[in-house]
Design a protein around this motif. Sequence first.
Motif, PDB file in Angstrom:
ATOM      1  N   HIS A  89       0.789  -1.187  -0.198  1.00 43.48           N
ATOM      2  CA  HIS A  89       0.104  -0.007  -0.213  1.00 43.48           C
ATOM      3  C   HIS A  89       0.817   0.992  -0.039  1.00 43.48           C
ATOM      4  CE1 HIS A  89      -3.733   2.470   0.889  1.00 43.48           C
ATOM      5  NE2 HIS A  89      -2.615   3.093   1.590  1.00 43.48           N
ATOM      6  N   HIS A  90       0.363   2.270  -0.774  1.00 39.62           N
ATOM      7  CA  HIS A  90       1.331   3.510  -0.938  1.00 39.62           C
ATOM      8  C   HIS A  90       0.163   4.453  -0.173  1.00 39.62           C
ATOM      9  CE1 HIS A  90       4.309   2.466  -3.943  1.00 39.62           C
ATOM     10  NE2 HIS A  90       3.366   1.664  -4.230  1.00 39.62           N
ATOM     11  N   ASN A  91       0.747   5.182   0.999  1.00 44.65           N
ATOM     12  CA  ASN A  91      -0.044   6.389   1.696  1.00 44.65           C
ATOM     13  C   ASN A  91       0.098   7.593   0.898  1.00 44.65           C
ATOM     14  OD1 ASN A  91      -0.970   4.678   4.015  1.00 44.65           O
ATOM     15  ND2 ASN A  91       1.054   4.592   4.593  1.00 44.65           N
ATOM     16  N   GLN A  92      -0.698   8.515   1.209  1.00 41.36           N
ATOM     17  CA  GLN A  92      -0.850   9.568   0.651  1.00 41.36           C
ATOM     18  C   GLN A  92       0.807  10.569   0.881  1.00 41.36           C
ATOM     19  OE1 GLN A  92      -2.789  11.213  -1.514  1.00 41.36           O
ATOM     20  NE2 GLN A  92      -4.478   9.606  -1.497  1.00 41.36           N
ATOM     21  N   ASP A  93       1.251  10.036   1.872  1.00 45.24           N
ATOM     22  CA  ASP A  93       2.680  10.908   2.391  1.00 45.24           C
ATOM     23  C   ASP A  93       3.846  10.369   1.607  1.00 45.24           C
ATOM     24  OD1 ASP A  93       2.943   8.544   3.826  1.00 45.24           O
ATOM     25  OD2 ASP A  93       2.894   9.805   5.708  1.00 45.24           O
ATOM     26  N   GLY A  94       3.480   9.220   0.678  1.00 44.68           N
ATOM     27  CA  GLY A  94       4.562   8.690   0.041  1.00 44.68           C
ATOM     28  C   GLY A  94       5.083   7.426   0.661  1.00 44.68           C
ATOM     29  N   VAL A 149      -2.630  -2.798   8.294  1.00 48.24           N
ATOM     30  CA  VAL A 149      -4.005  -2.388   8.695  1.00 48.24           C
ATOM     31  C   VAL A 149      -4.132  -0.994   8.604  1.00 48.24           C
ATOM     32  CG1 VAL A 149      -3.153  -1.677  11.088  1.00 48.24           C
ATOM     33  CG2 VAL A 149      -5.556  -2.429  10.749  1.00 48.24           C
ATOM     34  N   HIS A 150      -5.489  -0.848   7.928  1.00 48.56           N
ATOM     35  CA  HIS A 150      -5.595   0.601   7.799  1.00 48.56           C
ATOM     36  C   HIS A 150      -6.526   1.260   8.991  1.00 48.56           C
ATOM     37  CE1 HIS A 150      -5.132   0.676   3.220  1.00 48.56           C
ATOM     38  NE2 HIS A 150      -5.040  -0.524   3.464  1.00 48.56           N
ATOM     39  N   VAL A 151      -6.061   2.690   9.152  1.00 46.90           N
ATOM     40  CA  VAL A 151      -6.643   3.119  10.379  1.00 46.90           C
ATOM     41  C   VAL A 151      -7.389   4.612   9.696  1.00 46.90           C
ATOM     42  CG1 VAL A 151      -6.501   4.347  12.585  1.00 46.90           C
ATOM     43  CG2 VAL A 151      -5.334   2.177  12.175  1.00 46.90           C
ATOM     44  N   TYR A 152      -8.598   4.806  10.069  1.00 50.78           N
ATOM     45  CA  TYR A 152      -9.247   6.059   9.376  1.00 50.78           C
ATOM     46  C   TYR A 152      -8.772   7.159  10.054  1.00 50.78           C
ATOM     47  CZ  TYR A 152     -12.696   9.157   8.344  1.00 50.78           C
ATOM     48  OH  TYR A 152     -13.326  10.566   7.643  1.00 50.78           O
ATOM     49  N   TYR A 196      -5.244   5.556   6.598  1.00 52.06           N
ATOM     50  CA  TYR A 196      -3.816   5.207   6.461  1.00 52.06           C
ATOM     51  C   TYR A 196      -3.344   4.003   6.780  1.00 52.06           C
ATOM     52  CZ  TYR A 196       0.910   6.960   6.997  1.00 52.06           C
ATOM     53  OH  TYR A 196       2.236   7.326   7.021  1.00 52.06           O
ATOM     54  N   ALA A 197      -2.358   3.322   5.965  1.00 54.37           N
ATOM     55  CA  ALA A 197      -2.102   2.183   6.261  1.00 54.37           C
ATOM     56  C   ALA A 197      -0.955   1.904   7.032  1.00 54.37           C
ATOM     57  CB  ALA A 197      -1.466   1.433   4.808  1.00 54.37           C
ATOM     58  N   HIS A 198      -0.786   1.018   8.380  1.00 51.69           N
ATOM     59  CA  HIS A 198       0.401   0.896   9.102  1.00 51.69           C
ATOM     60  C   HIS A 198       0.762  -0.565   9.227  1.00 51.69           C
ATOM     61  CE1 HIS A 198      -0.643   4.590  11.496  1.00 51.69           C
ATOM     62  NE2 HIS A 198      -1.767   4.444  11.219  1.00 51.69           N
ATOM     63  N   THR A 199       2.041  -0.662   9.660  1.00 55.04           N
ATOM     64  CA  THR A 199       2.699  -1.796   9.401  1.00 55.04           C
ATOM     65  C   THR A 199       1.989  -2.428  10.863  1.00 55.04           C
ATOM     66  OG1 THR A 199       4.471  -1.337  10.771  1.00 55.04           O
ATOM     67  CG2 THR A 199       4.622  -1.542   8.341  1.00 55.04           C
TER      68      THR A 199
END
Length: 64
Positions: free
Chosen positions: A6-11, A19-22, A30-33
């Motif tokens: 997953h590519h987050n908006q911040d690069g 896991v994705h956290v709203y 935002y995807a987190h390891t």
Amino acid sequence: MNGSRHHNQDGTLVGRSHVHVYRPENQESYAHTLTAFPFIENDNLTTAITKFVAYINLKLAGVA
């Protein structure tokens, strides 16, 4: 678990298990390891879901 990277908006780039956290401040997830959460990459799907449900304190109506 074992999805696509997953590519987050911040690069930042997150691996296949994440896991994705709203984030309400920018209305996106935002995807987190998994290293920052109570489950690990090697958990099977059932174990990961069980730990995630406990982590977010999910309750079903009418179930103790």
